[in-house]
Design a protein around this motif. Structure first.
Motif, short mmCIF file in Angstrom:
data_model
loop_
_atom_site.label_atom_id
_atom_site.label_comp_id
_atom_site.label_asym_id
_atom_site.label_seq_id
_atom_site.Cartn_x
_atom_site.Cartn_y
_atom_site.Cartn_z
N GLY A 1 -10.39 41.49 -2.51
CA GLY A 1 -9.35 41.05 -1.58
C GLY A 1 -9.68 39.76 -0.86
O GLY A 1 -8.89 39.26 -0.07
N ILE A 2 -10.87 39.18 -1.16
CA ILE A 2 -11.25 37.93 -0.48
C ILE A 2 -11.54 36.88 -1.55
O ILE A 2 -12.65 36.79 -2.07
CB ILE A 2 -12.49 38.11 0.41
CG1 ILE A 2 -12.27 39.25 1.40
CG2 ILE A 2 -12.83 36.81 1.13
CD1 ILE A 2 -13.46 39.53 2.28
N PRO A 3 -10.53 36.11 -1.96
CA PRO A 3 -10.75 35.10 -2.98
C PRO A 3 -11.70 34.01 -2.49
O PRO A 3 -11.71 33.65 -1.31
CB PRO A 3 -9.34 34.53 -3.22
CG PRO A 3 -8.60 34.81 -1.96
CD PRO A 3 -9.16 36.09 -1.43
N THR A 4 -12.49 33.50 -3.41
CA THR A 4 -13.46 32.47 -3.05
C THR A 4 -13.13 31.19 -3.80
O THR A 4 -13.03 31.20 -5.02
CB THR A 4 -14.89 32.92 -3.41
OG1 THR A 4 -15.15 34.16 -2.77
CG2 THR A 4 -15.90 31.89 -2.97
N GLU A 5 -12.94 30.10 -3.07
CA GLU A 5 -12.65 28.82 -3.68
C GLU A 5 -13.91 28.28 -4.37
O GLU A 5 -15.02 28.44 -3.87
CB GLU A 5 -12.19 27.83 -2.62
CG GLU A 5 -10.89 28.23 -1.92
CD GLU A 5 -9.69 28.14 -2.84
OE1 GLU A 5 -9.76 27.38 -3.82
OE2 GLU A 5 -8.70 28.84 -2.58
N SER A 6 -13.70 27.64 -5.53
CA SER A 6 -14.84 27.07 -6.25
C SER A 6 -15.54 26.01 -5.42
O SER A 6 -16.75 25.81 -5.52
CB SER A 6 -14.38 26.48 -7.58
OG SER A 6 -13.42 25.46 -7.37
N SER A 7 -14.77 25.30 -4.57
CA SER A 7 -15.36 24.29 -3.70
C SER A 7 -16.32 24.90 -2.70
O SER A 7 -17.22 24.23 -2.19
CB SER A 7 -14.26 23.51 -2.97
OG SER A 7 -13.48 24.38 -2.18
N GLN A 8 -16.12 26.19 -2.37
CA GLN A 8 -17.04 26.89 -1.48
C GLN A 8 -18.19 27.52 -2.26
O GLN A 8 -19.31 27.61 -1.75
CB GLN A 8 -16.29 27.99 -0.72
CG GLN A 8 -15.20 27.47 0.21
CD GLN A 8 -14.42 28.60 0.87
OE1 GLN A 8 -14.39 29.71 0.36
NE2 GLN A 8 -13.79 28.30 2.00
N GLN A 9 -17.93 27.93 -3.49
CA GLN A 9 -18.95 28.60 -4.28
C GLN A 9 -20.07 27.66 -4.69
O GLN A 9 -21.25 28.03 -4.65
CB GLN A 9 -18.32 29.19 -5.55
CG GLN A 9 -17.50 30.44 -5.33
CD GLN A 9 -16.97 30.98 -6.64
OE1 GLN A 9 -16.30 30.29 -7.39
NE2 GLN A 9 -17.29 32.22 -6.93
N ILE A 10 -19.71 26.44 -5.10
CA ILE A 10 -20.72 25.52 -5.63
C ILE A 10 -21.79 25.17 -4.60
O ILE A 10 -22.99 25.28 -4.90
CB ILE A 10 -20.05 24.24 -6.19
CG1 ILE A 10 -19.21 24.61 -7.43
CG2 ILE A 10 -21.09 23.20 -6.55
CD1 ILE A 10 -18.41 23.45 -8.00
N PRO A 11 -21.43 24.77 -3.37
CA PRO A 11 -22.50 24.49 -2.38
C PRO A 11 -23.37 25.71 -2.09
O PRO A 11 -24.59 25.58 -1.93
CB PRO A 11 -21.72 24.06 -1.14
CG PRO A 11 -20.41 23.57 -1.65
CD PRO A 11 -20.10 24.44 -2.82
N LYS A 12 -22.74 26.89 -2.03
CA LYS A 12 -23.52 28.10 -1.77
C LYS A 12 -24.47 28.40 -2.93
O LYS A 12 -25.63 28.78 -2.72
CB LYS A 12 -22.58 29.28 -1.53
CG LYS A 12 -21.81 29.21 -0.22
CD LYS A 12 -20.90 30.42 -0.04
CE LYS A 12 -20.13 30.35 1.27
NZ LYS A 12 -19.22 31.50 1.45
N ALA A 13 -23.97 28.24 -4.16
CA ALA A 13 -24.82 28.48 -5.33
C ALA A 13 -25.96 27.47 -5.38
O ALA A 13 -27.10 27.82 -5.71
CB ALA A 13 -23.98 28.40 -6.61
N LEU A 14 -25.65 26.22 -5.05
CA LEU A 14 -26.68 25.18 -5.03
C LEU A 14 -27.75 25.51 -4.00
O LEU A 14 -28.95 25.40 -4.27
CB LEU A 14 -26.06 23.83 -4.74
CG LEU A 14 -27.02 22.64 -4.63
CD1 LEU A 14 -27.77 22.45 -5.94
CD2 LEU A 14 -26.27 21.37 -4.26
N LEU A 15 -27.32 25.93 -2.81
CA LEU A 15 -28.27 26.27 -1.75
C LEU A 15 -29.15 27.44 -2.17
O LEU A 15 -30.37 27.42 -1.96
CB LEU A 15 -27.51 26.61 -0.46
CG LEU A 15 -28.39 26.99 0.74
CD1 LEU A 15 -29.28 25.82 1.15
CD2 LEU A 15 -27.51 27.42 1.92
N ARG A 16 -28.55 28.49 -2.76
CA ARG A 16 -29.34 29.65 -3.19
C ARG A 16 -30.34 29.27 -4.28
O ARG A 16 -31.45 29.78 -4.31
CB ARG A 16 -28.40 30.75 -3.69
CG ARG A 16 -27.72 31.55 -2.60
CD ARG A 16 -27.08 32.82 -3.14
NE ARG A 16 -25.99 32.53 -4.05
CZ ARG A 16 -24.71 32.50 -3.72
NH1 ARG A 16 -24.36 32.74 -2.45
NH2 ARG A 16 -23.77 32.25 -4.60
N SER A 17 -29.94 28.36 -5.17
CA SER A 17 -30.81 28.00 -6.29
C SER A 17 -31.99 27.14 -5.84
O SER A 17 -33.13 27.36 -6.24
CB SER A 17 -30.02 27.29 -7.39
OG SER A 17 -29.51 26.05 -6.92
#
Length: 318
Positions: free
Chosen positions: A159-175
């Motif tokens: 029920g909480i869609p995630t924008e790709s523009s938000q996913q990429i920075p988060k994925a980069l930070l985690r990696s």
């Protein structure tokens, strides 16, 4: 003499992998739940080893290795992208699995195979080029692979869609904040800053970091014991790209550039090292399929006996 060098470098590697494999097959060690060992290697032992290797290099030596860093970084990136797009276009492999396969094919087993090979062929001075190569792979292709994995293996909350523009920075930070990625990067900066790692810090870190290659190889064998070896066209293609394509591409790059011949030979030798185990360990960590990756590592390591012998005979005649 060359055959003896290869034997001395590769026999211990195969021995430790076989010990881990036998331990798993004989149920001496549980081979389906390896989270503890995986955490030990990826979060503690290997980061400590990578940091010490890079941070201990004198600033002058680190600066001299800049061409090697760039060459190997570019080659690993090209091989990584080539395999990712090839396997995605030719099969139904998921993006996350394709990224970890690409990491396996592009990033050589420098910790387990590269270090003993460099010590046997180049001598004590071979540690710095291997550390630089590890830093290049850990800083360039490891984060890229982890970004693909993070973006494609984590499902958004219901029920909480995630924008790709938000996913990429988060994925980069985690990696980039993974210990195995952060440690060599910090080590390179430490060396370039002209700082010296005191003996107490080096000894303390290497007490755990020194076990990284052996435990990683044991863990690789343990994981491989839990699934069958599968020889198919993807495994053959991945082995060809890793063991033949990677060093040939490196040779084409180095001979087209005005760099010292010794740097060129070391770059080709490092590129001829077989596929590494990072893909397997990351697959275990993210609960992804590692059967194909394991088969690629086995096939590449076996075939590297031929390719490494050829490279050493041509470039480092004894």
């Amino acid at each position: 003499m060359t055959a003896n060098t290869i034997l001395l470098a590769l026999a211990p590697v195969f021995f430790v992998i076989l010990v881990g494999y036998a331990a798993g097959r004989l149920r001496i060690v549980e081979n389906h739940h390896v989270d503890g060992l995986n955490a030990l290697v990826m979060n503690f032992a290997l980061p400590a080893s990578l940091f010490v290797a890079t941070a201990s290099a004198p600033r002058s030596e680190m600066l001299e290795q800049a061409p090697l860093f760039l060459i190997l970084g570019v080659v690993m990136l090209l091989v990584h992208l080539a395999w990712y797009f090839f396997v995605r276009a030719s099969s139904d492999v998921s993006k996350a699995d394709a990224a970890l396969q690409a990491l396996t094919v592009s990033f050589p087993n420098l910790a387990g195979v590269g270090l003993p090979i460099a010590a046997a062929v180049i001598g004590p001075g071979g540690t710095v080029p291997i550390a630089v190569a590890l830093a290049a792979g850990s800083i360039i292709v490891s984060p890229l692979s982890l970004i693909f994995v993070e973006l494609n293996s984590r499902k958004p909350k219901e029920g909480i869609p995630t924008e790709s523009s938000q996913q990429i920075p988060k994925a980069l930070l985690r990696s980039v904040t993974k210990p195995v990625v952060l440690a060599p990067a910090v080590g390179v900066l430490y060396s370039l800053a002209g700082l010296e790692l005191d003996s107490l810090a080096r000894t303390s870190l290497m007490l755990i970091g020194g076990v990284a290659p052996g435990v990683a190889l044991f863990l690789t064998g343990l994981i491989l014991s839990s699934q069958p070896f599968r020889l198919n066209w993807k495994v053959v293609a991945a082995t060809g790209l890793a063991d033949v394509g990677r060093p040939v591409l490196t040779a084409a790059v180095v001979f087209a550039l005005p760099i010292p011949i010794e740097t060129a030979k070391i770059a080709i030798l490092i590129s001829a090292v077989p596929s590494g185990f990072f893909g397997i360990l990351f697959a275990v960590n993210y609960r992804l399929d590692y059967a194909a990756i394991g088969s690629m590592v086995i096939a590449s390591t076996l075939f590297s006996i031929v390719t490494l012998a050829t490279v050493i005979a041509l470039l480092f005649p004894l």
